[in-house]
Design a protein around this motif. Sequence first.
Motif, PDB file in Angstrom:
ATOM      1  N   LEU A   1     118.157 -13.896 115.729  1.00 47.59           N
ATOM      2  CA  LEU A   1     117.966 -13.783 114.291  1.00 47.59           C
ATOM      3  C   LEU A   1     117.013 -12.635 113.984  1.00 47.59           C
ATOM      4  O   LEU A   1     116.094 -12.347 114.746  1.00 47.59           O
ATOM      5  CB  LEU A   1     117.379 -15.080 113.729  1.00 47.59           C
ATOM      6  N   SER A   2     117.230 -12.009 112.853  1.00 45.45           N
ATOM      7  CA  SER A   2     116.275 -11.009 112.403  1.00 45.45           C
ATOM      8  C   SER A   2     115.075 -11.720 111.778  1.00 45.45           C
ATOM      9  O   SER A   2     115.117 -12.939 111.533  1.00 45.45           O
ATOM     10  CB  SER A   2     116.922 -10.074 111.379  1.00 45.45           C
ATOM     11  N   ASN A   3     114.036 -10.988 111.486  1.00 45.21           N
ATOM     12  CA  ASN A   3     112.828 -11.575 110.895  1.00 45.21           C
ATOM     13  C   ASN A   3     113.051 -12.088 109.482  1.00 45.21           C
ATOM     14  O   ASN A   3     112.227 -12.832 108.953  1.00 45.21           O
ATOM     15  CB  ASN A   3     111.688 -10.547 110.885  1.00 45.21           C
ATOM     16  N   SER A   4     114.169 -11.693 108.887  1.00 43.23           N
ATOM     17  CA  SER A   4     114.455 -12.122 107.514  1.00 43.23           C
ATOM     18  C   SER A   4     115.428 -13.293 107.454  1.00 43.23           C
ATOM     19  O   SER A   4     115.802 -13.732 106.371  1.00 43.23           O
ATOM     20  CB  SER A   4     115.024 -10.951 106.705  1.00 43.23           C
ATOM     21  N   GLU A   5     115.845 -13.811 108.639  1.00 46.49           N
ATOM     22  CA  GLU A   5     116.859 -14.865 108.684  1.00 46.49           C
ATOM     23  C   GLU A   5     116.279 -16.174 109.212  1.00 46.49           C
ATOM     24  O   GLU A   5     115.419 -16.181 110.089  1.00 46.49           O
ATOM     25  CB  GLU A   5     118.036 -14.427 109.566  1.00 46.49           C
TER      26      GLU A   5
END
Length: 309
Positions: A138-142
Amino acid sequence: MDNNNELLSQNKQLTSSPFHPITFNQKQFFIKRDDLLHPYFSGNKARKFAYYLKHNFNGISKVIGYGSVQANSLYSLAALAKLRNWHLDFYCKPIPKWLIENPIGNYEGALSLGANIIEVDTLTANLEDYVVKKTQPLSNSELFIPEGGRCHLASSGVELLAMEIIQDCNKHKLENPIVMLPAGTGTTALFLQRFLPYQVLTCACVGKKAYLEQQFEELEPDSTKWPHIISTKKNYHFGKLYPEFFKLWQDIKQQTQIEFDLLYDPLGWLSLQEYLNKKPTERPIVYIHQGGLKGNESMLPRYRRKYST
């Protein structure tokens, strides 16, 4: 004011749900009305997702979930995402053509709240494995939420529910009550038993008793801390229509003026009735209304087509 603006205008903290006595078939029950928690974000799933509503998730702009396209969790996740101003990607198996052409129930509700519903046409494993592989890392925004909120974070909202039930029972002077709720994965029932000083009963709606015990064990290895699983004489298959379910649902609505979910609650009430017939008790019975009424928009026409009223 349109629906989305109305949703956003609501307080983002869940308030206590109503609790009051009813009489059904000449017996008194006390109903915890979690269906009335919030116009959009209510019931069992709101309790399990409450952690995500209450706590800060700095930098998060997208939540990722998966499951059935007609599941209560889809609509609840869409409501959660709207309340938090997040984007929702929800993965599901292929959507029936008739539902795409005539959206209804949780599917329609989720679409109206802006959910991005992604069909998975080909699966080489189960849906969960596919989604995890597809979205990791996951990205840091997910933010990833397991199907139906089945994880330890769900305990936060369920603990609040337990505290409310204790306060409600004290207010109504209920001594040593029995608390009943039907189960899918059983997450709510399991954590309720952890936080309540009362006996918790549940029934396996999605699979058999062994399936529910497996779900319990993954979150709580100590079986002495599990709720008590009750069952019916007849085996029922999840999502299948049964005339006794529909009649029971109609009888409860007629006698109490309360509409219950058509997927879980008929088996919940039937299991409870059979249990009380075998083990009569004078102890007060608290039944938790777990919401899910959006799903009745699709379930009710199916029942009416099959069992004409």
